[in-house]
Design a protein around this motif. Structure first.
Motif, short mmCIF file in Angstrom:
data_model
loop_
_atom_site.label_atom_id
_atom_site.label_comp_id
_atom_site.label_asym_id
_atom_site.label_seq_id
_atom_site.Cartn_x
_atom_site.Cartn_y
_atom_site.Cartn_z
N ASN A 101 44.04 -33.63 67.52
CA ASN A 101 43.95 -33.99 68.90
C ASN A 101 42.75 -32.84 69.28
N ASN A 128 41.74 -38.75 68.10
CA ASN A 128 41.70 -38.22 69.31
C ASN A 128 40.89 -36.90 70.74
N HIS A 139 40.67 -35.59 73.84
CA HIS A 139 41.01 -35.84 75.77
C HIS A 139 39.81 -35.55 76.72
N ARG A 164 41.55 -42.55 73.02
CA ARG A 164 40.87 -41.46 73.75
C ARG A 164 41.50 -41.99 75.68
N GLN A 165 41.06 -40.62 75.89
CA GLN A 165 41.38 -40.36 77.34
C GLN A 165 41.04 -39.46 78.21
N THR A 195 40.68 -36.80 82.11
CA THR A 195 41.98 -35.95 83.00
C THR A 195 40.73 -35.48 83.53
N SER A 245 46.33 -30.04 72.17
CA SER A 245 45.84 -29.70 71.21
C SER A 245 45.50 -29.09 70.18
#
Length: 358
Positions: free
Chosen positions: A119, A150, A152, A172-173, A175, A208
């Motif tokens: 991550n 992955n 973030h 995948r994101q 924030t 992560s």
């Protein structure tokens, strides 16, 4: 000594106590702490006295980093130790790899790290008018940055309502974390280390494995992937990699905690791209923040703010992997012959229009 009518010699009591202590030591250190690795060396004697003694548990088991296993029957080109790039140096004097196009096999590396289910966290700061660069950053990251892994992305901004919506692939994101604005771009730059440190402490430690800290006013042009993974990862600045270190814009005032004397230093590293394992980046961010705050108490601001402190830190704490200028070029610069591809590059911009105090 008597207990329940039995004579117990003092030496027996001592042995029993030692046995209990030994059992407790075994249980605590080998059972509980075996999940984490406190493998952070003490600060060298040459470090600034303000460098932290904090230790952050490594969220990655010991064999996670060093055990590189390929899938069975994976097909790839035969490696060679006598053929390859001869126009560039691909290893530092402390034997860290310097990553250039043609020095790694992406298929092989991706197959190794896919199995680890890593991550990757990314920090990007879009404060003030820099928000205009965020959409292009995010869209090009979807095309080129750790594709199919992955990822973030944490966007720090004082304009959360202006964060663009970008379609992101599965795994995948994004924030958004709100931060205050500033009248000085230097203060925005300096606060990055504090915010990165807090993000690792508060959010990333359990989620992560690696983190990369990247400038928003940049875009991806081609692959940036698993070849960049390492303990502490630095990127060589494209503006100085051909120069003698006497020309590097280090902080030269001995009063500053970012001080690097003439005749010292290795390379000049970018402040706009660095990363590595969580605990390594935590120590870097914590140290740079501490040294910056100590400078501020003495009325000193390093020549290039966080970049100056980062270069001081990485001169003492050597990066375990160095990325060539392919990993942060500048769009206004013509590509030099040794730069076979441009992976990530600062976009052309008018600083007077986007920096509040320029």
């Amino acid at each position: 000594m008597q207990m329940n009518g039995m004579n117990i010699k003092p030496v027996t009591v001592i042995l029993l106590v030692l046995l209990l202590v030994g059992f407790y030591y075994y249980y605590y250190y080998y059972y509980y702490l075996s999940q984490y690795r406190f493998n952070v060396p003490p600060c060298p004697t040459s470090c600034s006295t303000s460098e932290p003694k904090d230790r952050v548990p490594d969220v990655i088991p010991t064999d996670y980093v060093f055990h590189l296993k390929t899938p069975d029957h994976l097909q790839y080109s035969q490696p060679s130790i006598v053929k390859g790039r001869t126009d560039v140096v691909a290893v530092t004097p402390w034997l860290a790899p310097i990553v250039w196009e043609g020095t790694f096999n992406p298929v092989l590396l991706d197959s190794i790290y896919k199995q680890k289910k890593i991550n990757i966290a990314v920090t990007v700061f879009a404060v003030g008018k820099y928000i205009m660069f965020l959409k292009n950053f995010l869209e090009t990251a979807e095309k080129h940055f750790f594709v199919s892994f992955n990822v973030h992305i944490y966007v720090f901004t004082d304009r959360p309502k202006e964060v663009p919506k970008v379609n992101m692939a599965p795994g995948r994101q994004l924030t958004v974390r709100s931060v205050p604005s500033s009248n000085r771009w230097q203060e925005i730059s300096a606060r990055r280390m504090e915010l990165i440190q807090k993000l690792i402490e508060e959010q990333l430690r359990k989620h992560s494995d690696y983190i990369f800290c990247l400038d928003v006013d940049s875009q991806f042009h081609s692959r940036w992937g698993t070849e960049s993974l390492g303990g502490l990862v630095a990127v060589i600045h494209p503006g100085y990699y051909l120069d003698d270190r006497g020309k590097f814009p280090y902080e030269r005032r001995p009063e500053s905690r970012a001080y690097v004397a003439h005749g010292e230093g290795d390379f000049y590293y970018c402040g706009g791209a660095f990363g590595g394992l969580l605990q390594e980046v935590f120590l870097l961010a914590n140290t740079c923040r501490s040294n910056f705050e100590e400078d501020a108490k003495n009325g000193i601001e390093a020549a290039w703010q966080e970049e100056s402190h980062l270069n001081r830190y990485m001169w003492i704490n050597k990066p375990s992997k160095v990325l060539s200028p392919e990993y942060l070029w500048q769009d206004f610069k013509p590509r030099n012959p040794e730069v076979k591809t441009i992976r990530f590059s600062g976009v052309i911009k008018n600083y007077a229009a986007i920096r509040p105090n320029v």
